[in-house]
Write a protein that holds these residues in place. Structure first.
Motif, PDB file in Angstrom:
ATOM      1  N   LEU A 176      -4.048   7.143  -6.506  1.00  0.00           N
ATOM      2  CA  LEU A 176      -4.532   6.012  -7.403  1.00  0.00           C
ATOM      3  C   LEU A 176      -5.787   5.589  -7.044  1.00  0.00           C
ATOM      4  CD1 LEU A 176      -3.444   3.489  -9.258  1.00  0.00           C
ATOM      5  CD2 LEU A 176      -3.735   2.307  -7.033  1.00  0.00           C
TER       6      LEU A 176
ATOM      7  N   ARG B  63       1.390  -5.428   8.590  1.00  0.00           N
ATOM      8  CA  ARG B  63       2.664  -4.613   8.591  1.00  0.00           C
ATOM      9  C   ARG B  63       2.918  -3.553   9.749  1.00  0.00           C
ATOM     10  NH1 ARG B  63       3.654   0.065   5.845  1.00  0.00           N
ATOM     11  NH2 ARG B  63       1.526  -0.119   4.932  1.00  0.00           N
TER      12      ARG B  63
ATOM     13  N   VAL C 197      -0.488  -0.876  -5.312  1.00  0.00           N
ATOM     14  CA  VAL C 197      -0.379  -0.835  -4.024  1.00  0.00           C
ATOM     15  C   VAL C 197       0.414  -2.157  -3.469  1.00  0.00           C
ATOM     16  CG1 VAL C 197      -1.920  -1.343  -2.038  1.00  0.00           C
ATOM     17  CG2 VAL C 197      -2.741  -0.041  -3.906  1.00  0.00           C
ATOM     18  N   PRO C 198       1.473  -1.692  -2.913  1.00  0.00           N
ATOM     19  CA  PRO C 198       2.632  -2.959  -2.890  1.00  0.00           C
ATOM     20  C   PRO C 198       2.207  -3.932  -1.917  1.00  0.00           C
ATOM     21  CG  PRO C 198       3.083  -0.605  -1.445  1.00  0.00           C
ATOM     22  CD  PRO C 198       1.966  -0.339  -2.242  1.00  0.00           C
ATOM     23  N   SER C 199       1.090  -3.633  -1.003  1.00  0.00           N
ATOM     24  CA  SER C 199       0.530  -4.794  -0.131  1.00  0.00           C
ATOM     25  C   SER C 199      -0.582  -5.561  -0.970  1.00  0.00           C
ATOM     26  CB  SER C 199       0.059  -4.062   1.152  1.00  0.00           C
ATOM     27  OG  SER C 199      -1.234  -3.371   0.774  1.00  0.00           O
ATOM     28  N   LEU C 200      -0.488  -5.332  -1.965  1.00  0.00           N
ATOM     29  CA  LEU C 200      -1.820  -6.264  -2.788  1.00  0.00           C
ATOM     30  C   LEU C 200      -0.941  -6.990  -3.999  1.00  0.00           C
ATOM     31  CD1 LEU C 200      -4.797  -3.979  -2.831  1.00  0.00           C
ATOM     32  CD2 LEU C 200      -4.326  -5.717  -1.178  1.00  0.00           C
ATOM     33  N   THR C 201      -1.405  -8.359  -4.130  1.00  0.00           N
ATOM     34  CA  THR C 201      -0.928  -8.921  -5.230  1.00  0.00           C
ATOM     35  C   THR C 201      -1.462  -8.598  -6.604  1.00  0.00           C
ATOM     36  OG1 THR C 201      -2.725 -10.505  -5.353  1.00  0.00           O
ATOM     37  CG2 THR C 201      -0.930 -11.086  -3.894  1.00  0.00           C
TER      38      THR C 201
ATOM     39  N   ALA D   9     -10.688  -6.041  -2.463  1.00  0.00           N
ATOM     40  CA  ALA D   9      -9.138  -5.855  -2.337  1.00  0.00           C
ATOM     41  C   ALA D   9      -8.875  -4.878  -1.741  1.00  0.00           C
ATOM     42  CB  ALA D   9      -8.836  -5.287  -3.798  1.00  0.00           C
TER      43      ALA D   9
ATOM     44  N   ARG E 274      -3.774  -6.174   5.457  1.00  0.00           N
ATOM     45  CA  ARG E 274      -2.123  -6.201   5.057  1.00  0.00           C
ATOM     46  C   ARG E 274      -1.341  -5.143   5.864  1.00  0.00           C
ATOM     47  NH1 ARG E 274      -2.548  -8.878  -0.546  1.00  0.00           N
ATOM     48  NH2 ARG E 274      -3.033 -11.012   0.210  1.00  0.00           N
ATOM     49  N   ASP E 275      -1.969  -3.923   5.626  1.00  0.00           N
ATOM     50  CA  ASP E 275      -1.451  -2.858   6.505  1.00  0.00           C
ATOM     51  C   ASP E 275      -1.237  -3.001   7.666  1.00  0.00           C
ATOM     52  OD1 ASP E 275      -1.163  -1.542   3.738  1.00  0.00           O
ATOM     53  OD2 ASP E 275      -2.555  -0.130   3.887  1.00  0.00           O
TER      54      ASP E 275
ATOM     55  N   GLU F  59      -0.634   6.279  -3.265  1.00  0.00           N
ATOM     56  CA  GLU F  59      -1.845   5.185  -3.288  1.00  0.00           C
ATOM     57  C   GLU F  59      -3.301   5.621  -3.089  1.00  0.00           C
ATOM     58  OE1 GLU F  59      -1.067   2.107  -0.720  1.00  0.00           O
ATOM     59  OE2 GLU F  59       0.972   2.293  -1.165  1.00  0.00           O
TER      60      GLU F  59
ATOM     61  N   ARG G 177      -8.451  -6.084   1.784  1.00  0.00           N
ATOM     62  CA  ARG G 177      -7.242  -7.010   1.953  1.00  0.00           C
ATOM     63  C   ARG G 177      -6.011  -6.182   2.260  1.00  0.00           C
ATOM     64  NH1 ARG G 177      -8.115 -10.478  -2.738  1.00  0.00           N
ATOM     65  NH2 ARG G 177     -10.027 -11.469  -1.678  1.00  0.00           N
ATOM     66  N   LYS G 178      -6.091  -4.867   1.583  1.00  0.00           N
ATOM     67  CA  LYS G 178      -5.039  -4.043   1.936  1.00  0.00           C
ATOM     68  C   LYS G 178      -5.146  -3.629   3.229  1.00  0.00           C
ATOM     69  CE  LYS G 178      -3.594   0.915   0.414  1.00  0.00           C
ATOM     70  NZ  LYS G 178      -3.836   1.423   1.898  1.00  0.00           N
TER      71      LYS G 178
END
Lengths: 785, 235
Positions: A297, A14, B99-103, A3, A10-11, A294, A6-7
């Motif tokens: 987190l 973006r 995390v906004p970029s993850l589902t 995951a 996607r980052d 984040e 994947r972040k």
């Protein structure tokens, strides 16, 4: 896929515009490093292999006429491994179907087997086996459309004969082939001709003798000692002074290109990598600030500091990967472009114009290290962020009162202007680095555009002020004064001026330099030496006029006595005063008064060459006549030289300017776009608040654009200075004994550079402004900072 | 009483905020029994969050000792605390911290990727009633749904303890109750010790034990003989 990965992706997706802007700057560094290192290796590798395989000599000497019986003595000189004695001479060639002649350099081939040194490589046909047969250098054959079996007329030492081409060849001596008096290779009008020794001996009256000698020396031998001994041995036979590879024109040019590539690899890429590292650092710092919670987190759920750190380093690595991919593509293309240029200038029999995998690896490694270094601070901050602290919103930035505030108050600046200025002062390092980035963009344009102006200056001085003749008629031997009358009588000759050449060694203290002294009549009209103020400089009776570069190398100033050892003519040594120095862009000029030189030699005035002005309508008739004159060794045509020089240089300058302007635009976009995006991100709430308070879009954009544009304007003067400094450095690097480049910095070059960078900065900021316009005010206000 | 899941002895925490020293915790002794749902109640700044952070291994004490079962948290270095959080602690925050970029599923996977014995991400989301929303991004979900994703993320590692900091603070009453139901269910079905910080006094009715905080100290502890189901409370 995890995951977290994947972040990461996607980052990256973006951030793609920002990432691309950085990647493009990085790609500049990667591609230039790749090209420079790749071409450096390729050129050096090719040169070494060629020299090795074809036994390129280490020492080169010429003599008037030395007996072959001297050779065992030369061979016995300590450090001499092998030698090759040849007969060499110039020939006036009459190419079929062409009015203008060509100059041929004749080199003898041993009767028995291949030469010991400077082994030519046969490209087509076969080596000459009979008298009247020659092999010609391949580029000359190509330019003149010669194939084995073709015939042309040649005048060797005054006697015309027909030569048959048996084959084409290349030689390590002629990788860069310059004809006599030429500034650039011109394969149409200069060729190398290999003929059997017996025939060359007969043509130049060299039976049992030689006039050209090349030596191979043992590794570790002091070249100067071999040269000194060789000069001693050849002295009685009209030795004109031996030289090492460094003064071999083909070798020197190829070597200069190799070291220039090395210099480029060491100077330019670090600048791009530095800017990229700064941009990565700026963007990553902002991302870490934005993702503060984040990060908290990730740590709260059990990711280690190292994993968090690595996560952000990987984001930077993705930027690097994009930069590497673009850089490799651009670098490969650039290398091919350069290889084509080399193929045009340099004649190698085989091509190792392949960029090695090692160069690709090196450029990629450099890019990765750059982005890692840039991201390190932000990534480490993310790693060090205590999870409990990370979950809290960050403290607002601390603005402190300073003298600047008092000044701003006194100036009664508007609130938006104060906001802009305070933001600049609040992050002085970031402001300074952003300014520096933009300044480097300006410098990039200044440092390249100066080149065009410098070349204009060279062209003007060299071709339109100094060498105004249409052609130079070179004589096989010095001719008596009346030859000028004969030249003037030729059809189409409007004007003729004589020059005399004398090879000499100049010494001043421990310094020495081999030159060809040109003797001229006072106040000539066609071939002149022009001082920097535009006046014609004369050596004056009894003295010697030196080019500035030569004077500098000798450590001589006007009034200094220099020792002049003539290696031709009467071979005497004289002390002559330096009567002046003059700025020159080509070669190491040394000039004497024509009458004084002949008086020194105690001889009637003679000429080695004549500069002529031609009536264009009758030039074909003239060239046809000149080809048939036995005393003429060759006729370099200055008008052709001027044209080809201008064409080739103009093309190069256009390509170079395009490259540097592209680079400047990429740097500007990289810096300005990222800078504005970060400002927008940091100030989104602030700007949204202003909009809610009733500020118009234009007023709010002013704050956003104002800061970047103010920095861009402030960056101009340092950019000009850096550009001028780079130009000065480039001038020093480019300048050699062959060329000197003047530093010509016109106001227009500075203005042009500023215009390009300011326009690119404004466009970048306006793109960001569109985001500001589209901003959802309510949503921004609701976000947790 | 069951074996304590947390034991704290003389815990103090002092923040030094540029000159002024703030005693967030001023000598706290506490034992929290395993399997219970405990509610920490108290006004802002009373030390609840500091306590939760220390229990979760996010922050260090100034003085005193803290144990999770027989692991002494106060003796651990950062690396061991990371390990502790990874293996034993599930966090739930007021602002969900997705995390906004993850589902939804990927947000849960963030934890299952590093946990020792996690349940499948889908199963955790089913447990909080979000089986049908697994492939939505946070921005596509309501606040209550986002908080339930956060709960799924917290329970997916099968944690020994769930630490919830104002889990309903950003939600309306109806969605807040849905979230409490999810927490209640996890506590009941898995026996996961759960600590909930709130300053909503109504929530205390669902707890086994209510701990009142005042000025960095525990002012009193109340055990509920009778607990209400989340559905039975409102605010």
């Amino acid at each position: 896929m995890q995951a977290l990965d994947r972040k990461l992706l996607r980052d990256f997706k973006r951030l793609w515009v920002q990432a691309l802007a950085i990647a493009m700057v990085l790609a500049c560094g990667v591609s230039i490093l790749l090209t420079a290192v790749g071409m450096y290796q390729a050129l050096q590798g090719t040169q070494e292999a060629y020299y090795g395989r074809n036994r390129f000599a280490d020492v080169f000497a010429t003599a008037r006429r030395a007996p072959v019986s001297l050779l065992p003595e030369i061979a016995a000189v300590e450090g001499v491994l092998a030698l090759e004695a040849r007969v060499s001479g110039f020939a006036n060639l009459d190419m079929p179907g062409r009015a203008k002649g060509a100059v041929g350099r004749i080199l003898s081939l041993p009767e028995s087997g291949p030469p010991q040194l400077n082994l030519p490589v046969l490209r087509s046909g076969h080596w000459p086996q009979l008298p009247g047969e020659v092999a010609v250098n391949a580029p000359f054959a190509l330019a003149n459309g010669l194939v084995p079996g073709d015939r042309f007329l040649a005048t060797l030492d005054g006697r015309q004969r027909q030569l048959t081409v048996t084959g084409t060849a290349l030689s390590p001596e002629f990788i860069y082939t310059l004809g006599p008096g030429a500034l650039m290779p011109d394969n149409l009008s200069f060729g190398v001709l290999w003929m059997l020794r017996e025939e060359a001996e007969a043509a130049y009256d060299m039976a049992g003798a030689f006039n050209d000698l090349t030596l191979k020396t043992a590794r570790g031998v002091q070249e100067e000692e071999v040269i000194a001994r060789l000069d001693e041995l050849l002295e009685p036979y009209g030795g004109q002074g031996a030289v090492g590879r460094a003064q071999h024109s083909s070798h020197a040019i190829v070597d200069a290109e190799i070291s220039q590539m090395k210099g480029t690899a060491m100077v330019l890429p670090p600048i791009f990598f530095g800017i990229s590292a700064f941009l990565v650092s700026m963007v990553m710092s902002r991302i870490v600030a934005l993702e503060r919670s984040e990060i908290g987190l990730l740590k709260a759920v059990g990711y280690s500091d190292a994993e968090v750190c690595l996560h952000y380093l990987m984001l930077a690595a993705l930027v690097a990967l994009a930069g590497i991919a673009i850089g490799w593509a651009a670098g490969t293309w650039l290398a091919q472009l350069l290889a084509r240029q080399y193929a045009f200038y340099f004649d190698f029999p085989f091509l190792i114009y392949r960029v090695s995998p090692w160069a690709y690896a090196l450029s990629a490694l450099a890019a990765l290290l750059t982005t890692t270094a840039g991201a390190a601070r932000a990534a480490l901050r993310a790693a060090r962020l205590a999870p409990a602290v990370a979950m809290q919103p960050p403290a607002p930035p601390r603005f402190k009162h300073s003298a600047a505030d008092r000044l701003m108050r006194r100036l009664r600046l508007s609130q938006p202007v104060i906001m802009i200025l305070r933001s600049l002062l609040r992050w002085p390092l970031r402001s300074a680095m952003t300014g520096l980035g933009l300044a480097l963009a300006v410098a990039s344009v200044v440092a390249s555009s100066f080149f065009a102006d410098a070349l204009d200056e060279i062209m003007d001085t060299a071709f339109y002020q100094s060498n105004r003749q249409d052609a130079v008629v070179m004589f096989t031997d010095d001719q008596p004064e009346r030859v000028l009358e004969e030249i003037r009588a030729l059809p189409g000759v409007l004007q003729a001026e004589g020059q005399q050449y004398a090879a000499a060694i100049l010494r001043h203290g421990p310094r020495m330099k081999r030159v060809t002294i040109e003797a001229r009549v006072p106040d000539p009209d066609l071939s002149r030496v022009v001082a920097s103020d535009g006046s014609v400089a004369n050596a004056g009776p009894g003295g010697i006029l030196l080019s500035e570069r030569l004077a500098e190398q000798l450590g001589a100033v006007p009034g200094t006595l220099v020792e002049v050892q003539f290696t031709s003519g009467r071979r005497e040594t004289r002390q002559l005063p330096v009567t002046g120095t003059v700025k020159q862009y080509f070669g190491l000029g040394a000039y004497m008064d024509h009458a004084s030189l002949n008086a020194l030699f105690r001889q009637a005035p003679q000429y080695s060459a004549a500069s002529i002005a031609i009536d264009p309508s009758r030039q074909d008739a003239l060239f046809t006549r000149l080809k048939a004159l036995p005393a003429v060794a060759g006729v370099p045509v200055m008008t052709d030289m001027r044209r080809s020089f201008r064409e080739v240089i103009a093309q190069q300058v256009i390509v170079m300017n395009m490259v540097y302007i592209t680079i400047a635009v990429l740097i500007t976009i990289g810096v300005a776009y990222n800078g504005a995006r970060i400002q927008l991100s940091e100030r989104a709430r602030e700007l949204a608040s202003l909009r809610i308070l009733g500020f118009s879009r234009r007023e709010v954009s002013f704050i956003l654009a104002g800061e970047m544009m103010l920095l861009a304007v402030l960056a101009q003067p340092p950019g000009w200075l850096i550009g001028a400094a780079i130009a000065r450095l480039a001038v020093e690097n480019f300048s050699s004994d062959v060329y000197t480049i003047p530093l010509v910095l016109e106001p227009a070059a500075f203005a042009g550079a500023s215009l390009i960078v300011l326009a690119a900065a404004l466009c970048s900021v306006l793109i960001v402004r569109r985001r500001l316009d589209r901003m959802d005010l309510v949503a921004v206000m609701k976000t947790r900072e | 009483m069951a074996d304590p899941v947390f034991t704290m002895k003389g815990v103090t925490k002092v923040y030094d905020t540029g000159g002024a020293k703030v005693h967030a915790l001023a000598g706290v002794d506490l034992e929290l029994p395993g399997g219970e749902l405990a509610v920490l109640l108290g006004p802002s700044g009373s030390g609840k969050s500091t306590l939760l952070n220390i229990l979760g291994g996010l922050d260090h004490v100034t003085d005193g000792r803290v144990w999770f079962r027989d692991l002494e948290l106060t003796a651990m270095r950062d690396r061991e605390l990371t390990r502790y959080r990874r293996d034993h602690v599930g966090f739930i925050f007021q602002f969900y911290n997705l995390v906004p970029s993850l589902t939804a599923r990927e947000n849960v996977q963030l934890v299952t990727d590093v946990a020792r014995d996690p349940m499948p991400a889908a199963e955790a989301l089913e447990l909080v009633g979000l089986g049908h929303r697994m492939d939505h991004f946070p921005a596509e979900m309501s606040g209550g749904e986002q908080q339930r994703v956060a709960i799924a993320r917290a329970i997916a590692k099968r944690p020994g303890v769930l630490l919830c900091d104002e889990p309903t603070g950003a939600l309306d009453s109806k969605t807040g109750i849905q979230v409490l139901e999810a927490l209640h269910q996890i506590n009941r079905d898995f026996g996961t010790a759960t600590v909930v910080i709130t300053h909503n006094a109504d929530i205390q009715k669902i707890a086994h034990r209510v701990i009142y905080f005042q000025d960095g100290r525990i002012s009193r502890i109340q055990e509920n003989i009778e607990r209400l189901a989340p559905a039975d409370i409102s605010w």
